[in-house]
Write a protein that holds these residues in place. Structure first.
Motif, PDB file in Angstrom:
ATOM      1  N   VAL A  85       0.872  -1.171   0.000  1.00  0.00           N
ATOM      2  CA  VAL A  85       0.000   0.000   0.000  1.00  0.00           C
ATOM      3  C   VAL A  85       0.909   1.220   0.000  1.00  0.00           C
ATOM      4  N   GLY A  86       0.782   2.051  -1.020  1.00  0.00           N
ATOM      5  CA  GLY A  86       1.632   3.222  -1.133  1.00  0.00           C
ATOM      6  C   GLY A  86       0.840   4.498  -0.987  1.00  0.00           C
ATOM      7  N   GLY A  87       1.480   5.521  -0.437  1.00  0.00           N
ATOM      8  CA  GLY A  87       0.847   6.828  -0.384  1.00  0.00           C
ATOM      9  C   GLY A  87       0.645   7.418  -1.765  1.00  0.00           C
ATOM     10  N   ASP A  88       1.429   6.943  -2.709  1.00  0.00           N
ATOM     11  CA  ASP A  88       1.295   7.283  -4.124  1.00  0.00           C
ATOM     12  C   ASP A  88       2.005   6.186  -4.910  1.00  0.00           C
ATOM     13  N   GLU A  89       2.075   6.355  -6.232  1.00  0.00           N
ATOM     14  CA  GLU A  89       2.720   5.324  -7.044  1.00  0.00           C
ATOM     15  C   GLU A  89       4.195   5.178  -6.697  1.00  0.00           C
TER      16      GLU A  89
END
Length: 482
Positions: A43-47
């Protein structure tokens, strides 16, 4: 946020695949990696966060995961939950391709090496006295003439010691677009550097009208074959400004990132002091002296870039004579320049030569190839503190965008030599700019247990921890130790 690792208990062969999604609540570049019997979830805060999580998963999968094709059976992985995010947004590496040209494939390889270490800025030093490496279509002689020198100084020193082979090369604009796109896929920004008004002898050799023709026989200027600082600097005529505006127009078409680096360092003022044209220009502009003239040139391009939605970056000499309003300072001579810039309200990238110049020698061993600068060990780089005491804990700390390690190539004539100087110290640097909490003994154990094997799998010709091998030295090539 320091890295948090929770061991769930157990381990097993990895074969369940990877699931990934974005949760913006985590913040930019942050990630949470969960590994269990059914595979991995990132799970990333963005790509970018997802991408950095994948790099951590590669580390868990073992050194062979860094090879270009799988070999052997699936690796055993521990079942863990890792939450992590970088301390700084600018985690950079400067590669000097002007002094010794690195072919395109070598640059692409370095993009992969930066990505594997979660570094996100590649600063390409594209022009200098010894070579111009970027195609500019409106000024073709910059590469027809400026990209080639007839010979090269072998090592450092005052005694004549030459490699008489011509040296050169350049990147076409499409080569650079490829590098930029390849880097972007790995969440790395490429920052181009076009050096002005000093370090410009190759440009003057190609276009003599850029030089100070009233005090120098500019027609006799050639691409510099020796190292060190050249006295040949740009003149301050309006035609020279228009010339470089044309250069930068093409640079902006190739490099979409926010920052363009314009050097601004080591501009010797002797020719301007002797030049009637330069002195008349100083009076016309109403600046105090030659330092003010350099500052005026930098300010001009600061405004020019800002009008096009970009930002100027420059070495810390751009502080001299008054700092351009929107400029970001890359502080190389010391921590003090970075502190001064931050206190004056300017963003700073820390890269002090005392700690993160990777061309500097790694030990006092006589086998070190072409010993340059002071001894800078793996531990020295690991202990690099990006935020100096003068800024830490103050509101000005936020002005520190991050840091970069600089690899100058006067004494690194091959990709193998660049590898030797860069690694493993770039690994230590990567941890210094990512993590606030560090433990050198733990780092050494992890290097010995796994990361040297990762570098082997990546094909990196790093300096062994026990010291240089017999074939690493350049017997007889003079150095410049300090």
């Amino acid at each position: 946020m320091p890295r948090r690792i929770k061991y769930q208990g157990g381990s097993g062969p990895f074969g369940g695949g990877v699931r990934a999604r974005v949760d913006s609540d985590l913040g930019g570049e942050a990630y949470r990696l969960t590994v269990g019997p059914d595979g991995a979830e990132i799970v990333g805060g963005d790509e970018a966060g997802i991408f950095w999580g994948r790099q951590t998963l590669r580390q868990l999968l073992g050194p062979d995961s860094f090879r270009r094709a799988p070999i052997g059976d699936p690796a055993d992985v521990p079942y863990v939950i890792i939450e992590d995010r970088p301390r700084f947004g600018w985690r950079g590496f400067m590669l000097d391709v002007a002094r010794h040209f690195m072919p395109k494939d070598g640059v692409l390889r370095y993009v992969d090496l930066l990505a594997a270490h979660k570094l996100n800025v590649l600063h390409l030093h594209l022009t200098d006295d010894q070579g111009w490496r970027v195609e500019i279509k409106r000024h073709p002689r910059l590469t027809e003439v400026g990209a080639w020198r007839r010979r090269s100084r072998r090592g450092w020193g005052r005694l004549p010691d030459w490699d008489e082979r011509p040296h050169g090369g350049f990147y076409t604009q499409d080569d650079l677009r490829e590098i930029v796109a390849y880097a972007a896929e790995r969440h790395i920004t490429v920052v181009p550097e076009i050096d002005i008004p000093g370090h410009s002898q190759a440009a003057i050799a190609a276009y003599p009208e850029l030089g100070n023709a009233d005090v120098v026989d500019v027609a006799a200027v050639e691409v510099k074959t020796d190292w060190g600082v050249s006295p040949n600097v740009l003149n301050a005529a309006e035609s020279t400004l228009r010339f470089y505006e044309g250069v930068l127009t093409e640079i902006l078409e190739i490099f979409p990132g926010t920052f363009v680096h314009l050097g601004g360092d080591e501009c010797l003022k002797d020719q301007w002091r002797r030049s009637p044209a330069a002195q008349a220009r100083i009076r016309e502009l109403g600046v105090a002296d030659e330092y003010g003239l350099q500052s005026w040139i930098i300010r001009h391009f600061d405004r020019w870039l800002a009008e096009r939605g970009r930002r100027l970056a420059g070495w810390d000499e751009i502080l001299e004579g008054g700092l351009a309003e929107g400029a970001t300072v890359t502080s190389w001579r010391s921590y003090e320049a970075g502190i001064a810039a931050a206190l004056a309200g300017h963003d700073v990238v820390m890269c002090p030569r005392q700690t993160v110049y990777l061309d500097y020698r790694q030990s006092g061993d006589a086998g070190e190839p072409v010993p340059v600068g002071k001894i800078t060990t793996l531990e020295d780089v690991y202990r690099f503190d990006v935020v100096p005491p003068g800024l830490a804990g103050t509101p000005h700390e936020a002005r520190v965008l991050g840091a970069q390690a600089n690899m100058w190539t006067e004494a690194a004539e091959t990709p193998q030599r660049v590898d030797y100087q860069t690694f493993p110290r770039l690994v230590a640097f990567a941890e210094a700019v990512w993590s606030e909490e560090r433990d050198f003994e733990s780092f050494k154990r992890r290097m010995d247990a796994a990361h040297y094997a990762r570098l082997d799998a990546l094909g990196v010709a790093y300096r062994p921890p026990e010291g240089p091998r017999p074939w690493d030295s350049r017997t007889g090539a003079p150095g410049q130790p300090r």
